[in-house]
Write a protein that holds these residues in place. Structure first.
Motif, PDB file in Angstrom:
ATOM      1  N   LEU A 450      15.067   9.134  -4.640  1.00 37.10           N
ATOM      2  CA  LEU A 450      13.771   9.807  -4.599  1.00 37.10           C
ATOM      3  C   LEU A 450      12.704   9.003  -5.331  1.00 37.10           C
ATOM      4  O   LEU A 450      11.530   8.989  -4.931  1.00 37.10           O
ATOM      5  CB  LEU A 450      13.890  11.212  -5.188  1.00 37.10           C
ATOM      6  N   ASN A 451      13.093   8.332  -6.404  1.00 34.58           N
ATOM      7  CA  ASN A 451      12.163   7.437  -7.101  1.00 34.58           C
ATOM      8  C   ASN A 451      11.686   6.324  -6.178  1.00 34.58           C
ATOM      9  O   ASN A 451      10.504   5.974  -6.153  1.00 34.58           O
ATOM     10  CB  ASN A 451      12.853   6.827  -8.326  1.00 34.58           C
ATOM     11  N   ILE A 452      12.633   5.746  -5.426  1.00 34.38           N
ATOM     12  CA  ILE A 452      12.288   4.655  -4.508  1.00 34.38           C
ATOM     13  C   ILE A 452      11.380   5.155  -3.398  1.00 34.38           C
ATOM     14  O   ILE A 452      10.400   4.502  -3.026  1.00 34.38           O
ATOM     15  CB  ILE A 452      13.575   4.027  -3.936  1.00 34.38           C
ATOM     16  N   VAL A 453      11.682   6.334  -2.866  1.00 30.81           N
ATOM     17  CA  VAL A 453      10.866   6.910  -1.798  1.00 30.81           C
ATOM     18  C   VAL A 453       9.433   7.135  -2.282  1.00 30.81           C
ATOM     19  O   VAL A 453       8.461   6.859  -1.567  1.00 30.81           O
ATOM     20  CB  VAL A 453      11.488   8.236  -1.304  1.00 30.81           C
ATOM     21  N   ASN A 454       9.281   7.623  -3.504  1.00 35.01           N
ATOM     22  CA  ASN A 454       7.953   7.844  -4.064  1.00 35.01           C
ATOM     23  C   ASN A 454       7.162   6.537  -4.168  1.00 35.01           C
ATOM     24  O   ASN A 454       5.971   6.483  -3.852  1.00 35.01           O
ATOM     25  CB  ASN A 454       8.072   8.499  -5.432  1.00 35.01           C
ATOM     26  N   LYS A 455       7.847   5.480  -4.587  1.00 30.99           N
ATOM     27  CA  LYS A 455       7.156   4.211  -4.805  1.00 30.99           C
ATOM     28  C   LYS A 455       6.936   3.425  -3.513  1.00 30.99           C
ATOM     29  O   LYS A 455       5.957   2.699  -3.385  1.00 30.99           O
ATOM     30  CB  LYS A 455       7.947   3.352  -5.793  1.00 30.99           C
ATOM     31  N   LYS A 456       7.869   3.576  -2.561  1.00 29.79           N
ATOM     32  CA  LYS A 456       7.856   2.694  -1.395  1.00 29.79           C
ATOM     33  C   LYS A 456       7.403   3.371  -0.104  1.00 29.79           C
ATOM     34  O   LYS A 456       7.274   2.708   0.925  1.00 29.79           O
ATOM     35  CB  LYS A 456       9.253   2.110  -1.173  1.00 29.79           C
ATOM     36  N   VAL A 457       7.196   4.686  -0.135  1.00 25.61           N
ATOM     37  CA  VAL A 457       6.767   5.363   1.090  1.00 25.61           C
ATOM     38  C   VAL A 457       5.413   6.044   0.877  1.00 25.61           C
ATOM     39  O   VAL A 457       4.395   5.593   1.378  1.00 25.61           O
ATOM     40  CB  VAL A 457       7.812   6.403   1.566  1.00 25.61           C
ATOM     41  N   MET A 458       5.398   7.130   0.094  1.00 22.48           N
ATOM     42  CA  MET A 458       4.166   7.902  -0.007  1.00 22.48           C
ATOM     43  C   MET A 458       4.098   8.640  -1.336  1.00 22.48           C
ATOM     44  O   MET A 458       5.101   9.162  -1.823  1.00 22.48           O
ATOM     45  CB  MET A 458       4.096   8.908   1.147  1.00 22.48           C
ATOM     46  N   ALA A 459       2.913   8.675  -1.911  1.00 18.50           N
ATOM     47  CA  ALA A 459       2.644   9.421  -3.142  1.00 18.50           C
ATOM     48  C   ALA A 459       1.256  10.030  -3.037  1.00 18.50           C
ATOM     49  O   ALA A 459       0.448   9.644  -2.182  1.00 18.50           O
ATOM     50  CB  ALA A 459       2.731   8.488  -4.354  1.00 18.50           C
ATOM     51  N   VAL A 460       0.973  10.994  -3.899  1.00 17.47           N
ATOM     52  CA  VAL A 460      -0.381  11.550  -3.923  1.00 17.47           C
ATOM     53  C   VAL A 460      -1.338  10.484  -4.451  1.00 17.47           C
ATOM     54  O   VAL A 460      -1.034   9.778  -5.412  1.00 17.47           O
ATOM     55  CB  VAL A 460      -0.429  12.821  -4.795  1.00 17.47           C
ATOM     56  N   ASN A 461      -2.471  10.376  -3.822  1.00 18.13           N
ATOM     57  CA  ASN A 461      -3.464   9.374  -4.179  1.00 18.13           C
ATOM     58  C   ASN A 461      -4.086   9.692  -5.540  1.00 18.13           C
ATOM     59  O   ASN A 461      -4.713  10.726  -5.721  1.00 18.13           O
ATOM     60  CB  ASN A 461      -4.549   9.327  -3.096  1.00 18.13           C
ATOM     61  N   THR A 462      -3.902   8.800  -6.487  1.00 20.90           N
ATOM     62  CA  THR A 462      -4.401   9.010  -7.849  1.00 20.90           C
ATOM     63  C   THR A 462      -5.915   9.197  -7.877  1.00 20.90           C
ATOM     64  O   THR A 462      -6.445  10.012  -8.637  1.00 20.90           O
ATOM     65  CB  THR A 462      -4.014   7.817  -8.733  1.00 20.90           C
ATOM     66  N   ASN A 463      -6.637   8.456  -7.033  1.00 22.12           N
ATOM     67  CA  ASN A 463      -8.099   8.429  -7.118  1.00 22.12           C
ATOM     68  C   ASN A 463      -8.792   9.353  -6.133  1.00 22.12           C
ATOM     69  O   ASN A 463     -10.015   9.306  -6.001  1.00 22.12           O
ATOM     70  CB  ASN A 463      -8.595   6.997  -6.869  1.00 22.12           C
ATOM     71  N   ALA A 482       4.888   1.263   5.207  1.00 21.24           N
ATOM     72  CA  ALA A 482       4.597   2.417   6.047  1.00 21.24           C
ATOM     73  C   ALA A 482       3.334   2.182   6.878  1.00 21.24           C
ATOM     74  O   ALA A 482       3.268   2.553   8.052  1.00 21.24           O
ATOM     75  CB  ALA A 482       4.451   3.674   5.199  1.00 21.24           C
ATOM     76  N   LEU A 483       2.339   1.542   6.277  1.00 18.31           N
ATOM     77  CA  LEU A 483       1.131   1.194   7.013  1.00 18.31           C
ATOM     78  C   LEU A 483       1.449   0.273   8.180  1.00 18.31           C
ATOM     79  O   LEU A 483       0.918   0.418   9.280  1.00 18.31           O
ATOM     80  CB  LEU A 483       0.126   0.518   6.079  1.00 18.31           C
ATOM     81  N   SER A 484       2.341  -0.676   7.940  1.00 19.80           N
ATOM     82  CA  SER A 484       2.731  -1.610   8.992  1.00 19.80           C
ATOM     83  C   SER A 484       3.397  -0.879  10.147  1.00 19.80           C
ATOM     84  O   SER A 484       3.165  -1.194  11.320  1.00 19.80           O
ATOM     85  CB  SER A 484       3.677  -2.668   8.421  1.00 19.80           C
ATOM     86  N   GLU A 485       4.243   0.131   9.832  1.00 25.97           N
ATOM     87  CA  GLU A 485       4.896   0.919  10.878  1.00 25.97           C
ATOM     88  C   GLU A 485       3.850   1.552  11.788  1.00 25.97           C
ATOM     89  O   GLU A 485       3.990   1.555  13.013  1.00 25.97           O
ATOM     90  CB  GLU A 485       5.753   2.015  10.246  1.00 25.97           C
ATOM     91  N   ILE A 486       2.796   2.094  11.191  1.00 24.87           N
ATOM     92  CA  ILE A 486       1.775   2.784  11.975  1.00 24.87           C
ATOM     93  C   ILE A 486       0.914   1.790  12.750  1.00 24.87           C
ATOM     94  O   ILE A 486       0.627   1.974  13.935  1.00 24.87           O
ATOM     95  CB  ILE A 486       0.907   3.657  11.056  1.00 24.87           C
ATOM     96  N   ARG A 487       0.513   0.708  12.104  1.00 26.52           N
ATOM     97  CA  ARG A 487      -0.338  -0.282  12.766  1.00 26.52           C
ATOM     98  C   ARG A 487       0.330  -0.867  14.003  1.00 26.52           C
ATOM     99  O   ARG A 487      -0.329  -1.176  14.994  1.00 26.52           O
ATOM    100  CB  ARG A 487      -0.668  -1.407  11.780  1.00 26.52           C
ATOM    101  N   ASN A 488       1.644  -1.015  13.934  1.00 26.41           N
ATOM    102  CA  ASN A 488       2.371  -1.630  15.042  1.00 26.41           C
ATOM    103  C   ASN A 488       2.682  -0.641  16.167  1.00 26.41           C
ATOM    104  O   ASN A 488       3.356  -1.006  17.133  1.00 26.41           O
ATOM    105  CB  ASN A 488       3.686  -2.236  14.534  1.00 26.41           C
TER     106      ASN A 488
END
Length: 693
Positions: A450-463, A482-488
């Motif tokens: 779950l730590n890896i998923v948070n860092k490598k997939v999606m998290a709430v935007n801090t800003n 994840a951005l690359s998955e969508i762009r492609n």
């Protein structure tokens, strides 16, 4: 002026509702049964395959018959020493005879198979696994109603060897003759099809090698090996497998591998395991006979390895559902682990483990059932005076595999005899944490994942809320992978989309629509649309060395129309299933100058609800995204069995403003803290999920 692009992707579908009408006076039970899905039929057939595997394994000790001076007293027809001698004894030397040449051989052997694998054993297992218990309800429209109606004949594969092999050994001027019968066997069974009609199903084919001979040196050694090797191999150096040993034979093996059978097959066929077999046979022989052991190319195929149980009790390898998390603001698993902002302190592992055990449905009940079955399994292979506590505490999965292609040369004879098919017990444990039991080891691995998923997939935007005027910052920050998955996912290259938008930068307003490559990323099923953040299977997440699971997927899923599990949660803006880019020279129109994925742009209003769904191995996590201004909260709160708020643990949260600008703007004691009108801060998250930079 910024050269920016806004991506607004969503789907508008018309949902239709079905209405069932029963005429006055008609009994409800007379209504037509709901259609039987192909998936359900496949699951039922998997149960039938498992029955056949279990009965086969249960009778493996019958696969060697040593006949004494009194002669063969059993009423086998083909697997009978008297009959085999009458047919082949007069033919000199070691020979192989094709039994396919005479159809009567198959008839005789089918008779013998019914004796080797008794009907009553099938009937008992059918009664236990199909006619009663939870499966009785699940398969009520498929089950034939009785074991007799379910069971058919044995079938001998016509396209595979069906032979008698006569092997002659000479010792002290005396000849010893052994007969091996090799065949590949399946069993016909019956179930109802989607129309309620009787349908035949042929189970998986299983290789069978059985041996018979008159009492002598060769058959005695073969019998000793067949009787003792399965129990002797069941040790930490043998078939009690651990993660560390599995990774020695396969560097890519994952601790919790969806394809454990493949990993076990690699280990069983390794030189390390073959050497263990040789040593155990030496111990069994105890210097009484001279012999030599040889191995065929593979001594156990992946398909010959069966899993009796795993800790999660998931026999069909379908997803294990978690309770749906919905009160994300007060839920520490969400705000301090799964969706935590980059600058938020991570939830402690011990606290996360307590909550995960509540979120994963029936975890402790499944473990209890698993351990009960494991103890029954161990009764077959361990003496009662052996301390089994450690094995029970550690074993995550267990089952059997069939051992084939092991050959023996006895005394000085050059003739090789294939040992009979042997059924070997196995267990598997995660030995990465020597001081933890199977559940705690698994929970540590899940927490790390779950730590890896948070860092490598999606998290709430801090800003997001500190830059509120820039709406397209979005609720979530997603990874470059994840951005690359969508762009492609689109039908033209991403750079081409950027170039076209660049040309529109000086226009007062420009709009372009691009179609996705179906069904790569954006997908539609009925009234559901989703965007993948990681496609199912092996991907950029499973490539992480500290990710202990062999598969992962992630998506944001939106239900347009009425969600069956939620009802009406509120109307939202939606658009068609396409990529829409906007360009504008006016900087004040920020939403037209950014790069985002959104539910829609306000052209159409429909009922909509969204969830963040991801699978870690076989565990399916679901998080309801609160974009509905609180309308779904009360519905989810009422259905407590399937949903989990986590608010009882909110004191453990390291973030008190997950989706709010400040902690002061969130009512921590409200029965429904998400209720809001369309004009306050909460409405600003309704449209945009994340950026496509």
């Amino acid at each position: 002026m910024k050269k920016l692009l806004t991506i607004l992707g969503a789907v508008t579908l018309t949902a239709t509702a079905g209405l069932s009408v029963v005429a006055c006076g008609q009994k409800k039970d007379d209504a037509k049964l709901p259609p039987i899905s192909n998936e359900l039929i496949k699951e039922f057939q998997d149960e039938l395959n498992k029955l056949w595997n279990d009965v086969y394994n249960q009778n493996a000790e019958k696969f060697v018959r040593k006949i004494g001076e009194e002669g063969d007293q059993e009423n086998y027809q083909l697997f009978n020493l008297n009959y085999l001698n009458s047919q082949y004894e007069h033919i000199p030397g070691t020979r192989t005879f094709d039994l396919h040449e005479d159809k009567s051989n198959a008839e005789k052997f089918v008779y013998d198979l019914n004796k080797l694998f008794p009907k009553n054993q099938f009937a008992d297992k059918i009664q236990k696994t199909l006619a009663t218990g939870k499966n009785a309800v699940k398969y009520r429209n498929l089950y034939m109603g009785s074991p007799d109606s379910t069971l058919g004949d044995f079938k001998i594969a016509q396209d595979k060897p069906f032979n008698v092999i006569k092997t002659e050994y000479k010792e002290n001027q005396e000849q010893e003759k052994l007969y091996s019968i090799e065949a590949t066997v399946a069993k016909n069974m019956y179930h109802k099809d989607s129309e309620g009609q009787k349908s035949v199903f042929q189970t998986v084919e299983i290789p069978l090698n059985i041996i018979i001979g008159k009492d002598g040196v060769a058959i005695t050694l073969v019998e000793k090996i067949a009787r003792n090797l399965p129990k002797n191999l069941f040790s930490e150096k043998g078939s009690q497998f651990g993660t560390s040993r599995m990774k020695r034979s396969d560097a890519n093996f994952k601790t919790y591998d969806d394809d454990l059978e493949l990993g076990l097959s690699n280990q069983v066929n390794s030189n390390e395991f073959k050497n263990t077999i040789i040593k155990e046979i030496e111990s069994i022989n105890n210097n009484e006979s001279q012999y030599n052991i040889k191995f065929g190319p593979k001594i156990s195929e992946e398909k010959q390895i069966s899993i009796t149980s795993t800790m999660l009790r998931n026999d069909n390898k379908k997803q294990v559902e978690t309770k749906r998390m919905f009160d994300l603001q007060r839920n520490p698993l969400a705000n301090s682990l799964i969706l935590k902002k980059a600058d938020t302190k991570v939830l402690k592992e011990e606290d996360a483990s307590v909550m995960l055990q509540e979120v994963i449905k029936d975890l402790d009940q499944n473990i209890d059932e698993h351990e009960n079955d494991l103890n029954t399994f161990l009764d077959l292979y361990l003496d009662k005076n052996v301390n089994r506590e450690s094995i029970v505490n550690k074993t995550y999965s267990f089952g059997n595999f069939r051992l084939n292609n092991v050959f023996i040369n006895i005394e000085d004879n050059e003739v090789s005899l294939e040992l009979p098919t042997m059924v070997i017990p196995w267990t598997y444990r995660n030995d990465s944490y020597s001081d933890l039991d199977k559940k705690d080891s698994w929970l540590v691995s899940l927490y790390n994942a779950l730590n890896i998923v948070n860092k490598k997939v999606m998290a709430v935007n801090t800003n997001y809320f500190t830059e509120r005027e820039n709406v397209s910052r979005g609720m979530f920050a997603i990874s470059k992978e994840a951005l690359s998955e969508i762009r492609n996912s689109f039908s033209i290259e991403w750079n081409e989309i950027l170039e076209r938008t660049e040309k529109d930068k000086n226009s007062s307003y420009s709009k372009r629509v691009y179609n996705p490559k179906w069904p790569e990323i954006f997908k539609v099923r009925d009234n559901i649309t989703w965007v993948d953040l990681a496609r199912s299977g092996k991907n950029y997440i499973t490539d992480e060395c500290n990710f202990d699971f062999s598969s992962f997927s992630a998506k944001i899923e939106t239900v347009l129309g009425i969600d069956k599990s939620l009802g009406e949660v509120g109307n939202h803006s939606t658009t068609g299933a396409s990529l829409t880019s906007y360009g504008s020279k006016y900087p004040k129109e920020n939403w037209r100058n950014q790069t985002s994925y959104a539910i829609g742009n306000g052209q159409t209003i429909v009922n909509a609800s969204s969830s963040y769904i991801f699978n870690i191995g076989l565990i399916n996590f679901r998080l309801f995204i609160p974009i509905d201004q609180g309308k779904g909260f009360d519905i989810l709160s009422a259905a407590t069995d399937d949903n989990w708020s986590g608010k009882q643990y909110f004191d453990l949260s390291n973030d008190r403003k997950l989706f709010s600008p400040t902690e002061a703007e969130f009512d921590w004691n409200a029965s429904n803290p998400y209720v809001s009108d369309s004009y306050n801060w909460w409405s600003s998250i309704n449209a945009t999920f994340f950026q496509l930079r």
